[in-house]
Write a protein that holds these residues in place. Structure first.
Motif, PDB file in Angstrom:
ATOM      1  N   SER B 118       0.849  -1.183   0.000  1.00 34.70           N
ATOM      2  CA  SER B 118       0.000   0.000   0.000  1.00 34.70           C
ATOM      3  C   SER B 118       0.880   1.226   0.000  1.00 34.70           C
ATOM      4  CB  SER B 118      -0.928   0.003   1.214  1.00 34.70           C
ATOM      5  OG  SER B 118      -1.958   0.946   1.042  1.00 34.70           O
ATOM      6  N   ASN B 216      -6.092   2.520   0.936  1.00 39.14           N
ATOM      7  CA  ASN B 216      -7.347   1.819   1.214  1.00 39.14           C
ATOM      8  C   ASN B 216      -8.168   2.522   2.290  1.00 39.14           C
ATOM      9  OD1 ASN B 216      -5.463   0.986   3.247  1.00 39.14           O
ATOM     10  ND2 ASN B 216      -6.974  -0.533   3.832  1.00 39.14           N
ATOM     11  N   HIS B 280     -10.144  -4.434  -2.143  1.00 39.49           N
ATOM     12  CA  HIS B 280     -10.092  -3.612  -0.933  1.00 39.49           C
ATOM     13  C   HIS B 280      -8.979  -2.585  -0.996  1.00 39.49           C
ATOM     14  CE1 HIS B 280     -13.140  -5.642   1.478  1.00 39.49           C
ATOM     15  NE2 HIS B 280     -12.794  -6.724   0.788  1.00 39.49           N
ATOM     16  N   HIS B 281      -8.551  -2.335  -2.191  1.00 40.28           N
ATOM     17  CA  HIS B 281      -7.596  -1.270  -2.455  1.00 40.28           C
ATOM     18  C   HIS B 281      -6.237  -1.465  -1.829  1.00 40.28           C
ATOM     19  CE1 HIS B 281     -10.712   0.840  -4.563  1.00 40.28           C
ATOM     20  NE2 HIS B 281     -11.504   0.523  -3.563  1.00 40.28           N
TER      21      HIS B 281
END
Lengths: 341, 334, 289
Positions: B118, B216, B280-281
């Motif tokens: 992320s 996210n 869910h990014h």
């Protein structure tokens, strides 16, 4: 059941409450522990009851050593100054308490308990109040419930801690006479604590006068009054004039310069002197039942007091300023010589 | 009578043995805060798959909290079968304090045991009225930047380091970077203590023009509170976060759940698992899945903490310890 | 104690003093007590009754409610027993170190709940004093129900004791002494004499203890492990919901807790009134013979 307390010593922290006290109570007698506050009388009572345990000494009931037993095992009836009634129970339930808490094999049947309780309530003249709560009773009634409750378990010893201390004067007097009457009927060995000399005299067969953790004298009222064993006892039992050698030598014919003569006000008369004297009447007060006369002497800080019956004073009245001499009827000597006249 | 009794005993035995065959298994996954939604879906999918394969009914329990705090709990005895935390530093702690995992735990799974990654992005108002495209736009006058306090929030430290990394790369030196970051924090009207607070400030109270957040997390906030009111802007350079996962050896061996746990973690690398991550990014590792979701994950230059700052420990000493860079940069009230 | 009798003019405060003070007090109460309460219920029902019910009916929420009730059901009776025992010890016996014991009883009030939780982690955690011993026997204390109960018992311990101690001191022990002289055993004396006397005070303490036990956050948060659907109590669940941007659901669960608080207050008030009435009945002594 007789009580013997032998060489009881008790302390609260560093303060000595009881200093090797010994006491014997005869079976069936009503004995008073009399003394000022702090003298140890309540402590002694609680030691006998088993509510307190002394540092040293023994307690015997009818010869049996109960020193190790707690209050529960000693089977004494105890009455508290503030009644200690169970506030959440009715009068009936209060009196029945001692019978109801017995283990089931010793517990009487419900009907038997009810009969006993009602009998006791009749005895203390509270028959119709069985369903009331303590909060709904007067002080005198509460104390009688407390007595009924204590008697319900048929104790052989009854101990009362200033039982009338929290009541007003009139109720106190009534209850005193009533208790004496009760005791005459049910000869339970009883010890009660009081600081009121009049109460002790009215109720007790014998009185133990206590001071500072010691018993000063144990005797019947008459002996205590007429033959006190120490100046403390003498002073405690009522107002008394303490006359130094200079004032008492005239009538006691004593040679001891350090002795003091103790004379009660009603045993004292003043004789009018025509000549001058060191003693002069300072006050004459009509108190109703009698007359209180005070005389002052230069060497004394407090006045000498005599109490006259009305008729006697009327017969020979004294006035303020009159010079007088002392004419006692009865006195007790303390000092190097503790004799009696 | 006798026969029937024996039959009933047999029935009991049979029931007991079949239940021994089709067992009830539980796993505990101790994770960090942002992964709630992800693992809810992952757990459902994997449990269904496991039931099909082995017949066992699998229940996976989740625990979420701050990454460091969760690691601390596992060290203190929280019976985690797997840990899925934010920093490898935290899982190293499991090795150092009680040897719950071996020293080479990170090599056991591909990509340094990080199945997804992320990064830090910008969340801006719909339409991007102030035209904030990159970090240098954030230091302009009149721009309000919302970010939590790096002294109190783990996530906020990533924000800070991302800005610093960008500045050092584009401006050339650490001194220039310090000036840049100083200017950035001057544009911060309110420094909340935590990520949640910062999000509330930006989204619900409408303060500031841009929120610095995890990719996210930003999308989650948008979905829950502010649909159609915000959009995401990905800067040219940002920090790469590789949240690692691992089984906790001591626990799985004691509980006899090693097989399930390892299978569970490997599931995250499967196409199905990678799709769920992308949904869910989280940026998936699997190339084909990444291509499929390319629209959601614009390309950008990503640097790791190790590359740019020499590791978390060094970064902490240099920037976030008492009296270090951040304390000198940010003086409250100015 | 007479009710409904106005104070004589000489003892009343002047209106320009009384009125502003009353207004300030009311404003304070409204702002800090009433407003938050109204806000909680307002936000909880903001999106309608259905959303509220869904939030409460969510499996994790239901589990949190169940756990909260379970923890309270264990902690409150435990503290009832401990509280009575402690109060009995303090009011009926003299011994060296009694003052220290009283201070110790108050300790949980002085200590931050988070510290309380940490202490249990340090004691029962894997690296704690008893950690290895427990691990060998596979006994789980913290991060499981026993730990939560322990933490809750710790923070609520003083409540019952502090309620009983002044009450028992004021009531004195003469009735108990009388019961002993009448032949009651220790247990009978406690059951028939002491318990009825302290009954209302005990109930008061229990209600407060329950409210505190159900609402405890700090200590439980440290020892809980935050395992969803297993070791999250209601207060913890509220925090989780809030952090997941599910404000309405968070307020819905919080509304339940607020409801509990209101019920507690009402009960507390009713019992307090009852206690005042009983003591005033007792203290009124008639003058009639």
């Amino acid at each position: 059941m007789s009580i013997e307390a032998l060489d009881i010593e008790h302390r609260y922290g560093r303060t000595v409450a009881l200093d090797k006290v010994s006491l014997g109570v005869r079976s069936g007698e009503l004995l008073a522990l009399l003394g000022p506050s702090g003298c140890g009388k309540t402590t002694l009572l609680r030691v006998i009851a088993g509510l307190e345990f002394p540092v040293a000494g023994r307690v015997r009931f009818e010869g049996r050593d109960v020193s190790r037993l707690g209050a529960r095992e000693r089977h004494v009836g105890f009455m508290f100054q503030h009644y200690a009634l169970f506030r959440h129970l009715t009068v009936f339930e209060n009196v029945a308490f001692g019978l109801r808490v017995r283990p089931f094999w010793r517990r009487p049947k419900r009907a038997v308990i009810a009969a006993k309780v009602n009998e006791l309530l009749e005895l203390v003249q509270l028959g119709g109040l069985a369903a009331r709560y303590p909060a709904q009773l007067s002080g005198g009634q509460r104390q009688r419930v407390a007595l009924a409750r204590a008697l319900a378990v048929q104790p052989e010893i009854l101990l009362l801690d200033e039982p009338f201390g929290a009541l007003d004067a009139r109720v106190r007097g009534e209850l005193r006479r009533w208790l004496r009457g009760l005791h005459d009927r049910i000869h339970v060995t009883s010890v009660f604590v009081t600081h009121d000399q009049e109460e002790a005299f009215e109720l007790a067969d014998r009185i133990a006068v206590m001071s500072a953790g010691r018993i000063e004298q144990l005797a019947d009222p008459e002996t205590l009054y007429t033959k006190p064993a120490s100046p403390f006892v003498c002073r405690f039992l009522g107002e008394v004039n303490e006359l130094p050698f200079a004032l008492h030598a005239a009538f006691t014919r004593s040679r001891d310069e350090r002795s003091t003569a103790f004379v009660r006000p009603h045993d004292l008369a003043f004789e009018r002197l025509d000549a001058d004297g060191a003693l002069a009447i300072s006050s004459v007060r009509d108190l109703g039942p009698g007359v209180r006369i005070e005389a002052r002497h230069a060497s004394l800080a407090r006045p000498i007091v005599a109490s006259y019956a009305r008729e006697r004073h009327a017969a020979e009245p004294l006035r303020v300023g009159d010079r007088v001499a002392l004419a006692p009827r009865h006195w007790v000597m303390f000092g190097d010589e503790a004799g009696h006249s | 009578m006798r026969i029937r009794l024996r039959n009933s005993w047999l029935a009991v035995l049979l029931a007991a043995s079949t239940s021994a065959i089709a067992a009830d298994v539980t796993l505990l996954n101790v994770s960090y805060d942002p992964t709630r939604e992800l693992y809810r879906d992952v757990n459902a999918a994997f449990a269904a798959q496991w039931k099909q394969q082995s017949g066992d009914t699998l229940t996976i329990r989740q625990s979420h909290g701050g990454s460091g705090k969760q690691a601390r709990s596992v060290i203190d005895g929280l019976q985690a079968d797997v840990v899925t935390l934010a920093l490898s530093y935290d899982i190293d702690g499991l090795h150092e304090n009680g040897n719950l995992v071996p020293a080479d735990w990170q090599k056991r799974l591909p990509d340094n045991s990080a199945p997804y990654t992320s990064t830090i992005v910008f969340l801006v108002r719909k339409g991007n009225p102030k035209q904030l495209k990159d970090w240098n736009d954030l230091v302009r006058d009149g721009v309000g930047v919302i970010t939590p306090n790096p002294k109190t929030s783990g996530g906020a430290r990533w924000n800070y380091l991302a800005a610093w990394a960008y500045a050092r790369r584009t401006l050339g030196s650490d001194d220039a970077a310090r000036d840049f970051v100083t200017k950035l924090y001057r544009n911060v009207p309110v420094l909340d203590t935590g990520a949640r607070g910062a999000t509330t400030t930006f989204v619900e109270r409408g303060q500031g023009d841009v929120l610095l957040a995890w990719e996210n997390e930003a999308l989650l906030a948008v979905r829950e509170i502010g649909k159609d009111r915000f959009e995401i802007v990905v800067p040219s350079l940002s920090i790469l976060a590789e949240p690692p996962v691992s089984v906790v050896d001591k626990v799985v061996d004691k509980r006899g759940t090693r097989a399930v746990a390892e299978s569970y973690l490997r599931f995250l690398y499967t196409p199905q698992g990678q799709e769920l991550a992308a949904k869910h990014h989280y940026r998936p590792r699997d190339r084909s899945v990444a291509e499929k979701y390319a629209a959601d994950f614009p390309a950008l230059t990503l640097v790791t903490v190790d590359e740019a700052f020499g590791g978390w420990h060094r970064a902490h000493q240099t920037h976030f310890a008492d009296g270090a860079s951040f304390d000198r940069i940010y003086v409250p009230g100015r | 104690m007479k009710r409904g009798v106005a104070r004589p003019p000489a003892l009343r405060d002047p209106w320009w003093l009384a009125l502003p003070l009353i207004l300030v007090a009311l404003a304070f109460a409204a702002l800090f007590l009433l407003l938050p309460l109204v806000a909680v219920f307002g936000y909880a029902f903001e999106k309608g009754w259905d959303v509220f019910v869904t939030a409460i009916g969510d499996p994790d929420a239901r589990e949190a409610i169940r756990l909260t009730v379970q923890v309270a059901a264990i902690s409150v009776p435990a503290n009832l027993v401990f509280g009575i025992a402690a109060a009995w010890l303090v009011t009926r016996f003299e011994f060296r170190g009694k003052g220290l014991l009283v201070s110790l009883i108050d300790l949980p009030f002085a200590v931050s709940p988070v510290i309380a939780g940490l202490v249990y982690v340090l004691l029962f955690g894997l690296h704690g004093w008893l950690g290895e011993w427990l691990a060998e026997r596979d006994i789980h204390v913290i991060f499981a129900l026993p730990g939560i109960v322990l933490a809750t018992v710790f923070v609520t311990f003083p409540i019952v004791a502090r309620e009983l101690i002044p009450l028992m001191q004021a009531q004195g022990d003469e009735e108990e002494q009388a019961a002993r002289t009448l032949g009651a055993s220790g247990f009978t004396m406690f059951w028939r004499v002491t318990l009825p006397k302290i009954g209302w005070g005990l109930l008061y303490g229990v209600i407060l203890c329950n409210a505190r036990a159900m609402g405890e956050f700090g200590a439980v948060s440290v020892v809980s492990g935050h395992i969803r659907g297993l070791t999250n109590t209601m207060p913890l669940h509220v925090e989780i919901l809030y952090n997941e941007y599910q404000s309405t659901a968070a307020f819905a669960v919080a509304a339940l807790l607020a409801l509990l608080a209101l019920v507690t207050l009402v009960l507390k008030h009713a019992i307090g009134w009852r206690i005042a009435r009983t003591t005033s009945d007792e203290s009124s002594t008639e003058a009639r013979p």
